[in-house]
Design an enzyme around this catalytic site. Structure first.
Site, short mmCIF file in Angstrom:
data_model
loop_
_atom_site.label_atom_id
_atom_site.label_comp_id
_atom_site.label_asym_id
_atom_site.label_seq_id
_atom_site.Cartn_x
_atom_site.Cartn_y
_atom_site.Cartn_z
N ASP A 1 59.71 25.92 9.38
CA ASP A 1 60.77 25.64 8.41
C ASP A 1 60.52 26.32 7.07
O ASP A 1 59.43 26.87 6.83
CB ASP A 1 60.93 24.12 8.23
CG ASP A 1 59.59 23.39 8.01
OD1 ASP A 1 58.57 24.04 7.77
OD2 ASP A 1 59.59 22.15 8.08
N ASP B 1 58.88 9.39 7.35
CA ASP B 1 60.10 8.83 7.96
C ASP B 1 60.25 9.27 9.42
O ASP B 1 61.31 9.11 10.01
CB ASP B 1 61.34 9.23 7.14
CG ASP B 1 61.56 10.75 7.08
OD1 ASP B 1 60.76 11.51 7.67
OD2 ASP B 1 62.55 11.18 6.45
N HIS C 1 60.04 12.40 10.56
CA HIS C 1 60.58 13.74 10.80
C HIS C 1 59.50 14.70 11.30
O HIS C 1 58.32 14.51 10.99
CB HIS C 1 61.33 14.29 9.58
CG HIS C 1 60.49 14.77 8.44
ND1 HIS C 1 60.50 14.17 7.20
CD2 HIS C 1 59.63 15.81 8.32
CE1 HIS C 1 59.69 14.82 6.38
NE2 HIS C 1 59.14 15.81 7.04
N GLU D 1 65.30 15.57 9.99
CA GLU D 1 65.30 14.24 9.40
C GLU D 1 65.94 13.22 10.36
O GLU D 1 66.64 13.62 11.32
CB GLU D 1 66.09 14.27 8.08
CG GLU D 1 65.47 15.17 7.01
CD GLU D 1 64.28 14.52 6.30
OE1 GLU D 1 63.61 13.65 6.90
OE2 GLU D 1 64.02 14.89 5.14
C1 GLP Z 1 57.07 18.49 5.30
C2 GLP Z 1 57.12 19.55 6.38
C3 GLP Z 1 56.67 19.02 7.70
C4 GLP Z 1 55.39 18.24 7.53
C5 GLP Z 1 55.60 17.07 6.64
C6 GLP Z 1 54.34 16.24 6.42
O1 GLP Z 1 58.22 17.75 5.19
N1 GLP Z 1 58.39 20.15 6.51
O2 GLP Z 1 56.52 20.09 8.62
O3 GLP Z 1 54.93 17.81 8.78
O4 GLP Z 1 56.01 17.56 5.38
O5 GLP Z 1 53.56 16.84 5.44
P1 GLP Z 1 52.06 16.49 5.13
O6 GLP Z 1 51.26 17.07 6.25
O7 GLP Z 1 51.76 17.17 3.82
O8 GLP Z 1 51.98 15.02 5.06
#
Ligand code: GLP
Length: 242
Positions: free
Chosen positions: A68, A136, A138, A143
């Site tokens: 993404d 959440d 995702h 989402e």
């Molecule tokens: C973002 C990314 C996700 C990731 C999530 C959790 O929203 N788009 O791909 O898994 O954050 O991030 P973190 O690993 O920093 O908790």
């Protein structure tokens, strides 16, 4: 099918995740890697850099596809996922830039850019997809409410996700983009194997929903219940509700 490993520390979690990555990297063909941003995979990327430095594992012929990208940030913005991947992995291994794919978040027509990304992605089979998970539930930027049959698309980010990610933007939610271009849930499900890394108590509910909750778009990660090979690496806090 979930294969779950729970460890005490983040470093141990990362080292365990690297074992699955290593099998793919050392397998019978040059792999296509699906990569993720966020803090969760950083330790895994450190292991990959160490392996490159110590064992000479080459990324010369490896293709990567990232999950993404924020819409509206130029690629050279310090918080773009393009920059994140270069800082945390690509600048430290011998991958040619033309082998790197990160969705374009700064084009004129994000919908068209998403469609073009999906078209390129669909030409390949991702051998292993790295994932984190949002608080959440995702995955990538899919989402809650995102359809299970989605392919690469534009997603409006939830308030919760923007709040979670504000820590990267001087703690200011107003600086966090409101939209992203993300691989869809169906795009992610095509990967042969999945490595999902989650640590910390704020991931415990999402991890529970993914593995034990109903299969529902309210918890996008619950789609992984239908995947044949998901390796889940957790610390005790993230595993605490299982
Ligand atoms: C973002 C990314 C996700 C990731 C999530 C959790 O929203 N788009 O791909 O898994 O954050 O991030 P973190 O690993 O920093 O908790």
């Amino acid at each position: 099918m979930f294969h779950v490993t729970v460890k005490d520390t983040y470093d141990e979690v990362s080292a365990e995740a690297f074992k699955v990555m290593k099998e793919v990297m050392y397998g019978d063909h040059t792999p296509v890697l699906g990569l993720a941003t966020g803090s969760s995979p950083v330790g895994l990327y450190k292991e990959m850099i160490r392996d490159h430095n110590e064992n000479g594992t080459s990324y010369k012929d490896i293709l990567t596809f990232n999950l993404d990208e924020y819409i509206g940030l130029p690629r050279d913005h310090r918080e773009s996922y393009w920059t994140f991947m270069h800082v945390n992995l690509f600048n430290h291994v011998d991958i040619p830039d033309e082998n790197v794919h990160v969705p374009l978040g700064c084009g004129e027509d994000p919908e068209a850019d998403c469609a073009a990304y999906e078209e390129e992605l669909a030409k390949h089979t991702v051998d292993v997809q790295v994932l984190g998970i949002g608080s959440d539930g995702h995955i990538a930027f899919n989402e809650p409410g995102c359809p299970f049959d989605s392919v690469t698309h534009v997603m409006d980010l939830t308030e919760q996700t923007r709040q979670d990610n504000a820590r990267f933007f001087d703690g200011d939610i107003n600086q966090v983009p409101t939209k992203a271009c993300t691989m869809g849930l169906a795009s992610i499900m095509r990967a042969k194997k999945i490595i999902l890394i989650a640590t910390g108590a704020n991931k415990a509910d999402a991890v529970y929903g993914m593995m034990k909750g109903p299969k529902t778009v309210d918890c996008p990660a619950s789609i992984l219940q239908d995947h044949a090979e998901v390796y889940v690496f957790l610390d005790k806090e993230a595993a605490s509700k299982l």
